[in-house]
Scaffold this motif. Structure first.
Motif, PDB file in Angstrom:
ATOM      1  N   GLU A  69      40.728  67.524  27.170  1.00 48.59           N
ATOM      2  CA  GLU A  69      40.158  67.044  28.427  1.00 48.59           C
ATOM      3  C   GLU A  69      41.219  66.802  29.496  1.00 48.59           C
ATOM      4  O   GLU A  69      41.113  67.333  30.585  1.00 48.59           O
ATOM      5  CB  GLU A  69      39.304  65.795  28.223  1.00 48.59           C
ATOM      6  CG  GLU A  69      38.038  66.075  27.432  1.00 48.59           C
ATOM      7  CD  GLU A  69      37.151  64.858  27.336  1.00 48.59           C
ATOM      8  OE1 GLU A  69      37.211  63.989  28.209  1.00 48.59           O
ATOM      9  OE2 GLU A  69      36.396  64.799  26.357  1.00 48.59           O
ATOM     10  N   THR A  70      42.233  66.000  29.213  1.00 45.94           N
ATOM     11  CA  THR A  70      43.330  65.802  30.167  1.00 45.94           C
ATOM     12  C   THR A  70      44.646  65.915  29.389  1.00 45.94           C
ATOM     13  O   THR A  70      45.128  64.942  28.835  1.00 45.94           O
ATOM     14  CB  THR A  70      43.258  64.434  30.871  1.00 45.94           C
ATOM     15  OG1 THR A  70      43.203  63.411  29.873  1.00 45.94           O
ATOM     16  CG2 THR A  70      42.044  64.335  31.768  1.00 45.94           C
ATOM     17  N   ALA A  71      45.171  67.113  29.353  1.00 42.10           N
ATOM     18  CA  ALA A  71      46.410  67.348  28.614  1.00 42.10           C
ATOM     19  C   ALA A  71      47.589  66.757  29.381  1.00 42.10           C
ATOM     20  O   ALA A  71      47.678  66.872  30.601  1.00 42.10           O
ATOM     21  CB  ALA A  71      46.624  68.840  28.405  1.00 42.10           C
ATOM     22  N   HIS A  72      48.470  66.113  28.667  1.00 44.10           N
ATOM     23  CA  HIS A  72      49.689  65.538  29.227  1.00 44.10           C
ATOM     24  C   HIS A  72      50.555  66.663  29.805  1.00 44.10           C
ATOM     25  O   HIS A  72      50.602  67.763  29.259  1.00 44.10           O
ATOM     26  CB  HIS A  72      50.440  64.785  28.124  1.00 44.10           C
ATOM     27  CG  HIS A  72      51.647  64.064  28.610  1.00 44.10           C
ATOM     28  ND1 HIS A  72      52.888  64.652  28.643  1.00 44.10           N
ATOM     29  CD2 HIS A  72      51.797  62.810  29.103  1.00 44.10           C
ATOM     30  CE1 HIS A  72      53.758  63.786  29.130  1.00 44.10           C
ATOM     31  NE2 HIS A  72      53.121  62.661  29.413  1.00 44.10           N
ATOM     32  N   LEU A  73      51.229  66.394  30.892  1.00 46.61           N
ATOM     33  CA  LEU A  73      52.075  67.376  31.554  1.00 46.61           C
ATOM     34  C   LEU A  73      53.090  67.990  30.588  1.00 46.61           C
ATOM     35  O   LEU A  73      53.273  69.208  30.565  1.00 46.61           O
ATOM     36  CB  LEU A  73      52.795  66.735  32.741  1.00 46.61           C
ATOM     37  CG  LEU A  73      53.832  67.601  33.451  1.00 46.61           C
ATOM     38  CD1 LEU A  73      53.183  68.818  34.080  1.00 46.61           C
ATOM     39  CD2 LEU A  73      54.558  66.776  34.492  1.00 46.61           C
ATOM     40  N   GLY A  74      53.736  67.159  29.776  1.00 52.13           N
ATOM     41  CA  GLY A  74      54.718  67.659  28.817  1.00 52.13           C
ATOM     42  C   GLY A  74      54.095  68.634  27.830  1.00 52.13           C
ATOM     43  O   GLY A  74      54.710  69.639  27.468  1.00 52.13           O
ATOM     44  N   LEU A  75      52.878  68.348  27.394  1.00 51.67           N
ATOM     45  CA  LEU A  75      52.186  69.237  26.462  1.00 51.67           C
ATOM     46  C   LEU A  75      51.814  70.550  27.139  1.00 51.67           C
ATOM     47  O   LEU A  75      51.900  71.618  26.532  1.00 51.67           O
ATOM     48  CB  LEU A  75      50.943  68.545  25.896  1.00 51.67           C
ATOM     49  CG  LEU A  75      50.174  69.270  24.810  1.00 51.67           C
ATOM     50  CD1 LEU A  75      51.081  69.619  23.628  1.00 51.67           C
ATOM     51  CD2 LEU A  75      48.994  68.418  24.348  1.00 51.67           C
ATOM     52  N   ALA A  90      45.915  79.896  26.902  1.00 48.69           N
ATOM     53  CA  ALA A  90      46.419  78.748  26.129  1.00 48.69           C
ATOM     54  C   ALA A  90      46.228  77.441  26.900  1.00 48.69           C
ATOM     55  O   ALA A  90      45.802  76.431  26.329  1.00 48.69           O
ATOM     56  CB  ALA A  90      47.895  78.949  25.781  1.00 48.69           C
ATOM     57  N   LEU A  91      46.524  77.450  28.210  1.00 47.96           N
ATOM     58  CA  LEU A  91      46.317  76.242  29.016  1.00 47.96           C
ATOM     59  C   LEU A  91      44.838  75.880  29.113  1.00 47.96           C
ATOM     60  O   LEU A  91      44.477  74.701  29.061  1.00 47.96           O
ATOM     61  CB  LEU A  91      46.904  76.418  30.427  1.00 47.96           C
ATOM     62  CG  LEU A  91      48.404  76.285  30.559  1.00 47.96           C
ATOM     63  CD1 LEU A  91      48.849  76.644  31.974  1.00 47.96           C
ATOM     64  CD2 LEU A  91      48.868  74.884  30.201  1.00 47.96           C
ATOM     65  N   GLY A  92      43.991  76.888  29.241  1.00 49.05           N
ATOM     66  CA  GLY A  92      42.546  76.642  29.291  1.00 49.05           C
ATOM     67  C   GLY A  92      42.037  76.036  27.994  1.00 49.05           C
ATOM     68  O   GLY A  92      41.239  75.088  28.000  1.00 49.05           O
ATOM     69  N   LEU A  93      42.494  76.565  26.867  1.00 45.66           N
ATOM     70  CA  LEU A  93      42.105  76.009  25.564  1.00 45.66           C
ATOM     71  C   LEU A  93      42.623  74.582  25.405  1.00 45.66           C
ATOM     72  O   LEU A  93      41.900  73.701  24.915  1.00 45.66           O
ATOM     73  CB  LEU A  93      42.643  76.881  24.430  1.00 45.66           C
ATOM     74  CG  LEU A  93      41.937  78.208  24.201  1.00 45.66           C
ATOM     75  CD1 LEU A  93      42.706  79.059  23.198  1.00 45.66           C
ATOM     76  CD2 LEU A  93      40.511  77.977  23.731  1.00 45.66           C
ATOM     77  N   LEU A  94      43.843  74.359  25.820  1.00 43.36           N
ATOM     78  CA  LEU A  94      44.422  73.020  25.748  1.00 43.36           C
ATOM     79  C   LEU A  94      43.606  72.034  26.586  1.00 43.36           C
ATOM     80  O   LEU A  94      43.293  70.931  26.136  1.00 43.36           O
ATOM     81  CB  LEU A  94      45.876  73.060  26.232  1.00 43.36           C
ATOM     82  CG  LEU A  94      46.662  71.761  26.145  1.00 43.36           C
ATOM     83  CD1 LEU A  94      46.825  71.332  24.687  1.00 43.36           C
ATOM     84  CD2 LEU A  94      48.032  71.944  26.788  1.00 43.36           C
TER      85      LEU A  94
END
Length: 172
Positions: free
Chosen positions: A135-141, A126-130
């Motif tokens: 490209e740069t997922a927000h920490l909260g997300l 899930a983190l890899g897909l996000l």
């Protein structure tokens, strides 16, 4: 001469004091009932303890993840997952299912860890897909993604641990 803002503070302080006293009364009334409820050995009490342990160890995960994410999201995720999982397995063995007399520490880590590996694969995916989608997922997300996936895996884990840590049946 008194400033009008100082006069209003008295009302705010009174309201805060009333809220504080009401909260204290609620805690005094609720804490014993909650403690009694959590102390039972039925499925509901076990599930409540499971959720409580999950919340505490998720907070540990989040603190470690935030602290370590400078080295990349995946290493931070792996370390935070490893530490919080060992802690969760031990708390579940001792507190949630009260199985410390029936299940050795290493056995609990090995058996419950197998379920955790599935969760680790799911959250890592899930983190890899996000990361790939944003490209740069927000920490909260990132943390929210792990929390949602972990919640689902947690339900499966609860069922598996109830089976692993079940009391031995006596035949006779």
């Amino acid at each position: 001469m008194t400033s009008p803002s100082l006069l209003r503070r008295g009302h705010a302080a009174d309201a805060f004091g009333d809220l504080s006293r009401a909260t204290a009364r609620w805690a005094q009334d609720t804490a014993p009932r909650l403690t009694t409820r959590l102390g039972r050995d039925d499925t509901t009490a076990q599930f409540l303890r499971f959720v409580l342990v999950g919340a505490v160890t998720t907070a540990v995960y989040a603190l470690l993840f935030v602290t370590l994410r400078g080295g990349g999201y995946l290493p931070a995720h792996l370390v935070a997952t490893g530490v919080s999982t060992v802690l969760a397995n031990e708390l579940h063995r001792r507190r949630t299912f009260r199985a410390e007399e029936r299940v050795h520490w290493l056995t609990a880590q090995w058996e419950a860890g197998g379920v955790t590996v599935l969760g680790l694969l799911a959250t890592s995916t899930a983190l890899g897909l996000l990361e790939a989608l944003t490209e740069t997922a927000h920490l909260g997300l990132q943390i929210a993604t792990v929390a949602v996936v972990t919640g689902f895996i947690g339900l499966m884990r609860f069922l598996a641990l109830r089976w692993i840590f079940r009391p031995a049946t006596t035949s006779g």
